[in-house]
Design a protein around this motif. Structure first.
Motif, PDB file in Angstrom:
ATOM      1  N   VAL A 154       0.833  -1.195   0.000  1.00  0.00           N
ATOM      2  CA  VAL A 154       0.000   0.000   0.000  1.00  0.00           C
ATOM      3  C   VAL A 154       0.871   1.251   0.000  1.00  0.00           C
ATOM      4  O   VAL A 154       2.096   1.175   0.124  1.00  0.00           O
ATOM      5  CB  VAL A 154      -0.941   0.006   1.232  1.00  0.00           C
ATOM      6  N   GLY A 155       0.251   2.397  -0.142  1.00  0.00           N
ATOM      7  CA  GLY A 155       0.966   3.665  -0.134  1.00  0.00           C
ATOM      8  C   GLY A 155       1.183   4.194   1.273  1.00  0.00           C
ATOM      9  O   GLY A 155       0.578   3.706   2.242  1.00  0.00           O
ATOM     10  N   PRO A 156       2.039   5.228   1.418  1.00  0.00           N
ATOM     11  CA  PRO A 156       2.365   5.780   2.741  1.00  0.00           C
ATOM     12  C   PRO A 156       1.166   6.345   3.489  1.00  0.00           C
ATOM     13  O   PRO A 156       1.223   6.491   4.715  1.00  0.00           O
ATOM     14  CB  PRO A 156       3.380   6.880   2.421  1.00  0.00           C
ATOM     15  N   GLU A 157       0.090   6.669   2.782  1.00  0.00           N
ATOM     16  CA  GLU A 157      -1.073   7.226   3.469  1.00  0.00           C
ATOM     17  C   GLU A 157      -1.677   6.239   4.472  1.00  0.00           C
ATOM     18  O   GLU A 157      -2.403   6.632   5.399  1.00  0.00           O
ATOM     19  CB  GLU A 157      -2.141   7.655   2.452  1.00  0.00           C
ATOM     20  N   LYS A 158      -1.352   4.963   4.288  1.00  0.00           N
ATOM     21  CA  LYS A 158      -1.872   3.943   5.212  1.00  0.00           C
ATOM     22  C   LYS A 158      -1.369   4.180   6.632  1.00  0.00           C
ATOM     23  O   LYS A 158      -2.081   3.880   7.608  1.00  0.00           O
ATOM     24  CB  LYS A 158      -1.446   2.556   4.730  1.00  0.00           C
ATOM     25  N   LEU A 159      -0.153   4.727   6.773  1.00  0.00           N
ATOM     26  CA  LEU A 159       0.365   5.002   8.114  1.00  0.00           C
ATOM     27  C   LEU A 159      -0.525   6.004   8.853  1.00  0.00           C
ATOM     28  O   LEU A 159      -0.746   5.885  10.059  1.00  0.00           O
ATOM     29  CB  LEU A 159       1.797   5.524   8.038  1.00  0.00           C
TER      30      LEU A 159
END
Length: 416
Positions: free
Chosen positions: A364-369
């Motif tokens: 997934v992309g960093p926005e998941k953090l």
């Protein structure tokens, strides 16, 4: 073409290597075999052979997977890493100074990927460049950036064609590529024919001494059919009628060497003999070294699983950061799967939306953090060579950070 063949002779000197396996890691799918949905994936052995010839000692994979299977749909792009862009900029400047390159020079990059290195030469006035890259999608990115690229694997016919069209090369480069080539003699012969009389071949490759000392076992995967030390390379290039005249140690990928090879006789730097001596003192050409290496891997994996179990007992969940090829070897060697790691954050858009090879963990992309911020998550940084950069780039994240290779842990603000 069959998917895999067994190697029975040393790629550098031709000595028989059957029966000389010194390390066996768990079989895995292709390390960059990311898939768009969970599915059955073939696994291939990861056995390492050590050449028994006293003057050689080259380390190589026993099973060579078809290059087409490995590279036709390659999903790694050099330009997605800012630190690698800077590294290649410095690399280009050093090469220009060393060889006196200018707008009349011709530079060829083997395994040119998205053209990041060649773009550095172009931006510094060396406009005569050409890439050789077998992955069509990656080559198209290079073309879009103004880097002429031939979609192919390097061979003697292609070398002759490029020389006929553009003249002899002043410089041929190959970065993190010389470990990927099954027929190294054929590749070296092609490079030699492509170079001009005073031409130089410069390549960077992960250094076996650093792999052993740093326990960088996860850099062992099917794309890397060779694990290079200086001593075997010196003798190999001598047999090819070339001169390995200098070696520099560089920090990329946990420790690499930048090797300089000439198409003619020239003075050899003292660094070459110094590194050969240090390799022999470190017993890099002894089977016992790799037996001990295997024991160290097993011990480290056990300790990581113990840490994960303890944190899970305290209510922590796990994700990953970075989906490099080496993740596959680490996951299989440490017996980690989707029950341990829920998702993996990846900066490169080429891998997002896919699933990891064999273990099928979503990327997934960093926005998941941000979505899981405030929850009790520990991120295993599989791209450990960028550990400090990744952690610094997410200083406001509330979870834990852990390097799964060294077990170093950085507690975030969620842990008081």
């Amino acid at each position: 073409m069959t998917a895999v063949r067994e190697r029975r002779t040393c790629a550098l000197c031709g000595t028989g290597t059957a029966g000389h396996v010194v390390l066996s890691l768990p079989s895995t799918p292709c390390a960059n075999g990311f898939v768009d949905k969970p599915q059955e994936q073939e696994r291939f052995p990861l056995d390492l052979q050590l050449c028994p010839a006293p003057e050689c000692g080259h380390l190589q994979l026993a099973a060579v997977v078809s290059p087409s299977l490995l590279f036709d749909d390659y999903v790694y792009a050099s330009g997605t890493s800012p630190s690698f862009v800077r590294h290649f900029g410095n690399y280009a400047e050093r090469a220009i100074d060393l060889l006196g390159l200018d707008e009349k020079s011709f530079v060829v990059d083997v395994g040119s990927n998205d053209g990041t290195l060649l773009r550095q030469f172009v931006d510094r006035g060396v406009t005569g460049v050409h890439g050789i890259e077998p992955a069509r999608g990656i080559a198209e990115i290079a073309e879009s950036r103004g880097v002429p690229t031939t979609v192919a694997f390097l061979d003697s016919a292609l070398a002759r064609d490029l020389r006929d069209r553009f003249g002899p090369a002043n410089l041929v480069t190959a970065n993190n590529v010389f470990a990927h080539i099954g027929d190294l003699a054929q590749a070296a012969s092609a490079v030699r024919s492509l170079l001009g009389p005073r031409g130089v071949f410069v390549f960077e490759v992960s250094y076996l001494a650093d792999v052993v000392e740093g326990l960088l076992f996860d850099t062992i995967y099917h794309e890397h059919v060779a694990y290079h030390a200086v001593r075997p390379l010196v003798r190999f290039f001598d047999r090819m009628g070339m001169t390995l005249f200098d070696v520099e140690r560089v920090p990329t990928h946990g420790g690499s060497i930048r090797v300089h090879v000439a198409n003619d006789d020239r003075a050899v730097s003292p660094r070459v003999a110094e590194l050969v001596k240090s390799e022999e003192e470190a017993a890099l050409f002894s089977a016992r070294t790799y037996e001990e290496f295997g024991e160290r891997i097993r011990t480290r994996g056990q300790k990581l699983r113990e840490q994960i179990a303890a944190l899970k007992h305290d209510g922590w969940r796990f994700c990953g950061y970075g989906a490099p090829a080496k993740l596959t070897t680490l996951m299989y060697s440490f017996a980690l799967d989707a029950d341990d790691v829920e998702f993996i954050v990846e900066d490169s858009p080429l891998k997002r939306g896919l699933f990891t090879p064999g273990t099928h963990i979503p990327v997934v992309g960093p926005e998941k953090l941000a979505e899981v911020s405030g929850q009790r998550y520990c991120a295993l940084v599989f791209a450990w060579n960028y550990y400090d950069t990744i952690v610094a780039g997410h200083a406001d994240w509330s979870g834990l950070w852990m390097n799964p290779l060294t077990l170093a842990r950085l507690d975030g603000r969620a842990v008081e």
